[in-house]
Design a protein around this motif. Structure first.
Motif, PDB file in Angstrom:
ATOM      1  N   PHE A  43       1.575  -1.268  -0.521  1.00 50.16           N
ATOM      2  CA  PHE A  43      -0.075  -0.113   0.030  1.00 50.16           C
ATOM      3  C   PHE A  43       0.426   1.109  -0.009  1.00 50.16           C
ATOM      4  CE2 PHE A  43      -2.678   3.082   3.098  1.00 50.16           C
ATOM      5  CZ  PHE A  43      -2.870   3.921   1.462  1.00 50.16           C
ATOM      6  N   ILE A  44       1.497   1.721   0.613  1.00 47.85           N
ATOM      7  CA  ILE A  44       2.615   2.149   0.604  1.00 47.85           C
ATOM      8  C   ILE A  44       3.382   2.517  -0.520  1.00 47.85           C
ATOM      9  CG2 ILE A  44       4.646   3.481   2.341  1.00 47.85           C
ATOM     10  CD1 ILE A  44       3.928   1.942   4.528  1.00 47.85           C
ATOM     11  N   LYS A  45       4.134   1.579  -0.760  1.00 48.73           N
ATOM     12  CA  LYS A  45       5.300   1.201  -2.153  1.00 48.73           C
ATOM     13  C   LYS A  45       4.503   2.422  -3.382  1.00 48.73           C
ATOM     14  CE  LYS A  45       8.717  -1.276  -4.379  1.00 48.73           C
ATOM     15  NZ  LYS A  45       7.636  -1.781  -5.710  1.00 48.73           N
ATOM     16  N   ASP A  46       3.578   1.629  -3.067  1.00 46.13           N
ATOM     17  CA  ASP A  46       2.737   1.799  -4.803  1.00 46.13           C
ATOM     18  C   ASP A  46       1.449   2.506  -4.790  1.00 46.13           C
ATOM     19  OD1 ASP A  46       4.331   0.021  -5.866  1.00 46.13           O
ATOM     20  OD2 ASP A  46       3.443  -2.186  -5.211  1.00 46.13           O
ATOM     21  N   HIS A  47       0.827   3.289  -3.890  1.00 47.30           N
ATOM     22  CA  HIS A  47      -0.158   3.988  -3.414  1.00 47.30           C
ATOM     23  C   HIS A  47       0.048   4.919  -2.941  1.00 47.30           C
ATOM     24  CE1 HIS A  47      -2.686   0.415  -5.479  1.00 47.30           C
ATOM     25  NE2 HIS A  47      -1.524  -0.313  -4.577  1.00 47.30           N
ATOM     26  N   LEU A  48       0.579   4.448  -1.334  1.00 42.55           N
ATOM     27  CA  LEU A  48       0.499   6.108  -0.446  1.00 42.55           C
ATOM     28  C   LEU A  48       1.627   6.657  -0.839  1.00 42.55           C
ATOM     29  CD1 LEU A  48      -1.671   7.435   1.556  1.00 42.55           C
ATOM     30  CD2 LEU A  48       0.005   6.417   3.325  1.00 42.55           C
ATOM     31  N   GLY A  49       2.751   6.179  -0.841  1.00 45.22           N
ATOM     32  CA  GLY A  49       3.978   6.630  -1.030  1.00 45.22           C
ATOM     33  C   GLY A  49       4.119   7.560  -2.914  1.00 45.22           C
ATOM     34  N   PRO A  50       3.472   7.393  -3.910  1.00 46.36           N
ATOM     35  CA  PRO A  50       3.698   7.962  -5.034  1.00 46.36           C
ATOM     36  C   PRO A  50       2.466   8.950  -5.333  1.00 46.36           C
ATOM     37  CG  PRO A  50       3.476   5.409  -5.206  1.00 46.36           C
ATOM     38  CD  PRO A  50       3.285   5.459  -3.928  1.00 46.36           C
ATOM     39  N   ALA A  51       1.110   9.142  -3.815  1.00 45.74           N
ATOM     40  CA  ALA A  51      -0.334   9.897  -3.629  1.00 45.74           C
ATOM     41  C   ALA A  51       0.957  11.411  -3.123  1.00 45.74           C
ATOM     42  CB  ALA A  51      -1.382   8.866  -3.015  1.00 45.74           C
ATOM     43  N   PHE A  52       1.473  10.129  -2.376  1.00 41.40           N
ATOM     44  CA  PHE A  52       2.096  12.127  -1.682  1.00 41.40           C
ATOM     45  C   PHE A  52       3.082  12.864  -2.418  1.00 41.40           C
ATOM     46  CE2 PHE A  52       1.450  11.013   3.345  1.00 41.40           C
ATOM     47  CZ  PHE A  52      -0.099  11.051   3.587  1.00 41.40           C
ATOM     48  N   ARG A  53       4.024  11.958  -2.532  1.00 38.73           N
ATOM     49  CA  ARG A  53       5.085  12.417  -4.048  1.00 38.73           C
ATOM     50  C   ARG A  53       4.363  13.162  -4.564  1.00 38.73           C
ATOM     51  NH1 ARG A  53       7.715   8.613  -5.256  1.00 38.73           N
ATOM     52  NH2 ARG A  53       6.226   8.035  -6.644  1.00 38.73           N
ATOM     53  N   ASP A  54       3.829  13.098  -4.932  1.00 40.45           N
ATOM     54  CA  ASP A  54       3.206  13.584  -6.735  1.00 40.45           C
ATOM     55  C   ASP A  54       2.223  14.785  -5.721  1.00 40.45           C
ATOM     56  OD1 ASP A  54       4.174  11.115  -8.073  1.00 40.45           O
ATOM     57  OD2 ASP A  54       1.718   9.941  -8.648  1.00 40.45           O
ATOM     58  N   ASN A  55       1.099  14.738  -4.807  1.00 37.98           N
ATOM     59  CA  ASN A  55       0.835  16.246  -4.431  1.00 37.98           C
ATOM     60  C   ASN A  55       1.726  16.632  -3.350  1.00 37.98           C
ATOM     61  OD1 ASN A  55      -2.074  15.519  -5.497  1.00 37.98           O
ATOM     62  ND2 ASN A  55      -1.537  13.456  -5.013  1.00 37.98           N
ATOM     63  N   ASN A  56       3.171  16.748  -3.635  1.00 37.76           N
ATOM     64  CA  ASN A  56       4.183  17.722  -2.596  1.00 37.76           C
ATOM     65  C   ASN A  56       3.856  17.252  -1.269  1.00 37.76           C
ATOM     66  OD1 ASN A  56       5.568  18.323  -4.607  1.00 37.76           O
ATOM     67  ND2 ASN A  56       4.125  19.770  -5.031  1.00 37.76           N
ATOM     68  N   ILE A  57       3.272  16.534  -0.766  1.00 37.71           N
ATOM     69  CA  ILE A  57       2.740  15.862   1.052  1.00 37.71           C
ATOM     70  C   ILE A  57       3.987  15.767   1.365  1.00 37.71           C
ATOM     71  CG2 ILE A  57       0.866  15.074   2.549  1.00 37.71           C
ATOM     72  CD1 ILE A  57      -0.932  15.015   0.608  1.00 37.71           C
ATOM     73  N   SER A  58       3.934  16.194   2.822  1.00 35.63           N
ATOM     74  CA  SER A  58       5.591  15.588   3.026  1.00 35.63           C
ATOM     75  C   SER A  58       5.767  15.036   4.514  1.00 35.63           C
ATOM     76  CB  SER A  58       6.462  17.529   3.385  1.00 35.63           C
ATOM     77  OG  SER A  58       5.569  18.182   4.380  1.00 35.63           O
ATOM     78  N   THR A  59       4.524  15.324   4.439  1.00 34.48           N
ATOM     79  CA  THR A  59       4.087  14.241   6.323  1.00 34.48           C
ATOM     80  C   THR A  59       4.393  12.853   5.895  1.00 34.48           C
ATOM     81  OG1 THR A  59       1.911  15.286   6.102  1.00 34.48           O
ATOM     82  CG2 THR A  59       1.712  12.602   7.211  1.00 34.48           C
TER      83      THR A  59
END
Length: 170
Positions: A149-165
């Protein structure tokens, strides 16, 4: 709140705080930010709402931030919305793989929504007590599912939306 969060005098000066993303097992009622009638889905999170937290949690967090603007806040969910789960129930079940992208959007919109309220979320976990599906709410999420979930979904979503959380796995 002053005794817990202020750094002056004999106050505790708490520096890190964990809050639930949606309801925890200590809430009066079970809820997520995207509760829907049976059979409905919302993969784009168009119906996501932080209104339940605007009633109690957000006002208290704003009071805490007024006392200690440097406090860091971590969010942890006890469950995904029931429509994303294998058992369509707030107790137990697992996140359906076809909703991994939707759940990533759920986290993204949560972090963004709290930011709009002036509350920066420093970190999130993807699941509270991931191997204990017996609370209400709860969700079983083994390490392999969390990693995917983190590697393929959440991480990319945060990265693509400039979320630094930060994303914390445990």
């Amino acid at each position: 709140l002053t005794e817990l969060f202020d750094h002056s005098g004999n106050n505790i000066g708490t520096s890190y705080l964990r809050v639930s993303i949606g309801a925890s097992d200590l809430d009066f009622e079970v809820f997520s930010y995207n509760d829907l009638p049976p059979g409905e889905t919302d993969v784009n999170m168009e119906k996501l709402s932080l209104d339940r937290d605007r009633e109690y949690l957000i006002p208290v967090l704003k009071e805490i931030l007024a006392i200690n603007p440097y406090i860091k806040i971590m969010g942890s969910p006890w469950s995904a919305p029931t429509w994303m789960k294998t058992n369509n129930n707030s107790v137990g079940g697992s996140l359906k793989k076809e909703y991994f992208d939707a759940y990533a959007k759920y986290f993204m919109k949560y972090v963004q929504g709290m930011g709009e309220e002036g509350i920066r979320i420093d970190a999130i976990t993807v699941q509270n007590e991931p191997l204990h599906p017996g609370n209400n709410p709860s969700m079983y999420m083994p390490a392999a599912d969390q990693a995917l979930f983190i590697k393929d979904h959440l991480g990319p979503a945060f990265r693509d939306n400039n979320i630094s959380t930060k994303i914390i796995i445990y």
